[in-house]
Write a protein that holds these residues in place. Structure first.
Motif, PDB file in Angstrom:
ATOM      1  N   GLY A  18       0.504  -0.921   0.298  1.00 17.86           N
ATOM      2  CA  GLY A  18      -0.388  -0.176  -0.017  1.00 17.86           C
ATOM      3  C   GLY A  18       0.901   1.125   0.450  1.00 17.86           C
ATOM      4  O   GLY A  18       1.929   1.497   0.287  1.00 17.86           O
ATOM      5  N   HIS A  19      -0.158   2.139  -0.259  1.00 14.01           N
ATOM      6  CA  HIS A  19       1.071   3.930   0.373  1.00 14.01           C
ATOM      7  C   HIS A  19       0.570   4.255   0.839  1.00 14.01           C
ATOM      8  O   HIS A  19      -1.009   4.357   1.622  1.00 14.01           O
ATOM      9  CB  HIS A  19       1.057   3.990  -0.878  1.00 14.01           C
ATOM     10  CG  HIS A  19      -0.363   4.587  -1.825  1.00 14.01           C
ATOM     11  ND1 HIS A  19      -0.916   4.083  -2.076  1.00 14.01           N
ATOM     12  CD2 HIS A  19      -1.049   6.409  -1.451  1.00 14.01           C
ATOM     13  CE1 HIS A  19      -2.495   4.773  -2.830  1.00 14.01           C
ATOM     14  NE2 HIS A  19      -1.855   6.019  -2.350  1.00 14.01           N
ATOM     15  N   ILE A  20       1.343   5.097   1.804  1.00 15.56           N
ATOM     16  CA  ILE A  20       0.310   6.652   2.580  1.00 15.56           C
ATOM     17  C   ILE A  20      -0.240   7.486   1.903  1.00 15.56           C
ATOM     18  O   ILE A  20      -0.258   7.705   1.137  1.00 15.56           O
ATOM     19  CB  ILE A  20       1.713   6.850   3.510  1.00 15.56           C
ATOM     20  CG1 ILE A  20       2.397   6.309   4.169  1.00 15.56           C
ATOM     21  CG2 ILE A  20       1.442   8.496   4.842  1.00 15.56           C
ATOM     22  CD1 ILE A  20       3.352   6.288   5.355  1.00 15.56           C
ATOM     23  N   ASN A  21      -1.477   7.710   2.551  1.00 12.67           N
ATOM     24  CA  ASN A  21      -2.337   8.635   1.741  1.00 12.67           C
ATOM     25  C   ASN A  21      -2.636  10.201   2.388  1.00 12.67           C
ATOM     26  O   ASN A  21      -2.686  11.212   1.639  1.00 12.67           O
ATOM     27  CB  ASN A  21      -3.729   7.709   1.665  1.00 12.67           C
ATOM     28  CG  ASN A  21      -5.287   8.681   0.792  1.00 12.67           C
ATOM     29  OD1 ASN A  21      -5.117   9.994   1.274  1.00 12.67           O
ATOM     30  ND2 ASN A  21      -4.929   8.220   0.027  1.00 12.67           N
ATOM     31  N   ALA A  22      -2.700  10.340   3.627  1.00  5.23           N
ATOM     32  CA  ALA A  22      -2.720  11.163   4.682  1.00  5.23           C
ATOM     33  C   ALA A  22      -1.911  11.254   5.466  1.00  5.23           C
ATOM     34  O   ALA A  22      -2.129  10.698   6.422  1.00  5.23           O
ATOM     35  CB  ALA A  22      -3.793  11.809   5.368  1.00  5.23           C
ATOM     36  N   ILE A  23      -0.680  12.290   6.788  1.00  5.17           N
ATOM     37  CA  ILE A  23      -0.893  12.351   7.588  1.00  5.17           C
ATOM     38  C   ILE A  23      -1.095  12.621   8.491  1.00  5.17           C
ATOM     39  O   ILE A  23      -1.164  14.566   8.137  1.00  5.17           O
ATOM     40  CB  ILE A  23       0.925  12.347   7.935  1.00  5.17           C
ATOM     41  CG1 ILE A  23       1.374  10.930   6.452  1.00  5.17           C
ATOM     42  CG2 ILE A  23       1.609  12.432   8.632  1.00  5.17           C
ATOM     43  CD1 ILE A  23       3.302  11.179   6.092  1.00  5.17           C
ATOM     44  N   SER A  24      -1.600  12.755   9.794  1.00  2.00           N
ATOM     45  CA  SER A  24      -1.613  13.266  10.891  1.00  2.00           C
ATOM     46  C   SER A  24      -0.730  14.967  10.851  1.00  2.00           C
ATOM     47  O   SER A  24       0.111  14.438  11.905  1.00  2.00           O
ATOM     48  CB  SER A  24      -1.970  13.283  11.813  1.00  2.00           C
ATOM     49  OG  SER A  24      -2.528  13.973  12.540  1.00  2.00           O
ATOM     50  N   VAL A  34       2.045   9.553  15.471  1.00  2.00           N
ATOM     51  CA  VAL A  34       1.371  10.361  14.784  1.00  2.00           C
ATOM     52  C   VAL A  34      -0.105   9.867  13.848  1.00  2.00           C
ATOM     53  O   VAL A  34       0.052   8.371  14.110  1.00  2.00           O
ATOM     54  CB  VAL A  34       2.348  10.735  13.104  1.00  2.00           C
ATOM     55  CG1 VAL A  34       2.660  12.675  14.008  1.00  2.00           C
ATOM     56  CG2 VAL A  34       3.466   9.990  12.804  1.00  2.00           C
ATOM     57  N   THR A  35      -0.592   9.735  13.552  1.00  2.70           N
ATOM     58  CA  THR A  35      -1.701   9.136  12.720  1.00  2.70           C
ATOM     59  C   THR A  35      -1.499   9.549  11.610  1.00  2.70           C
ATOM     60  O   THR A  35      -1.384  10.165  11.238  1.00  2.70           O
ATOM     61  CB  THR A  35      -3.212   9.819  13.346  1.00  2.70           C
ATOM     62  OG1 THR A  35      -3.399   9.854  14.706  1.00  2.70           O
ATOM     63  CG2 THR A  35      -4.173   8.916  12.922  1.00  2.70           C
TER      64      THR A  35
END
Length: 141
Positions: A18-24, A34-35
């Motif tokens: 997968g890939h990271i879509n958003a970081i808080s 972090v979320t």
């Protein structure tokens, strides 16, 4: 960002990366966490809303010092290893990367390339113990 992997709640690795879509932008002060949101392909409909798992973000260290855990000992929540200096042992506090593979540590500080350490039996050594130094290539002959 690198591709991430997913370990399902049953302990099996999900096939697709997968890939990271958003970081808080908020950091938890107590844990440093972090979320983030990761997105995975789901053609087989294996992933369901509300399911749980562990997302692993790979970390890569280049040109680092890695030592076996057997070469270390812990004292009052600090990690030490034994350096060999002038043929005798000398205790050296080290800082290690907090995640490890269960067998090795990545040393962040406390050792420099070329330092000689006692590779096994660190818990049995004492300060100033005389040791004979042999390299790995010599002991394999």
């Amino acid at each position: 960002m690198p591709a991430v992997s997913l370990t399902l709640s049953n302990g099996k690795e999900y096939e697709e990366a997968g890939h990271i879509n958003a970081i808080s932008g908020t950091v938890d002060q107590s844990t440093g966490g972090v979320t983030l949101r990761a997105v995975f392909p789901n053609q087989g409909h294996l992933l369901r809303n509300g399911g749980s798992g562990i997302v692993s973000v790979p970390t890569e260290y280049k040109d680092c010092i890695a030592i076996p855990k057997s070469a270390t000992y812990e004292l009052q929540n600090r990690i030490f290893t034994w350096k060999v200096v002038d043929g005798k042992t000398q205790s050296a506090p080290i800082t290690v990367y907090k995640y490890n593979d269960g067998q090795n540590y990545i040393v962040l500080s406390g050792l420099t390339p070329g330092d000689i350490i006692v590779a096994e039996g660190a818990g049995l050594m004492r300060e100033g113990t005389a040791v004979n130094v042999t390299s790995t290539s010599e002991s394999e002959k």
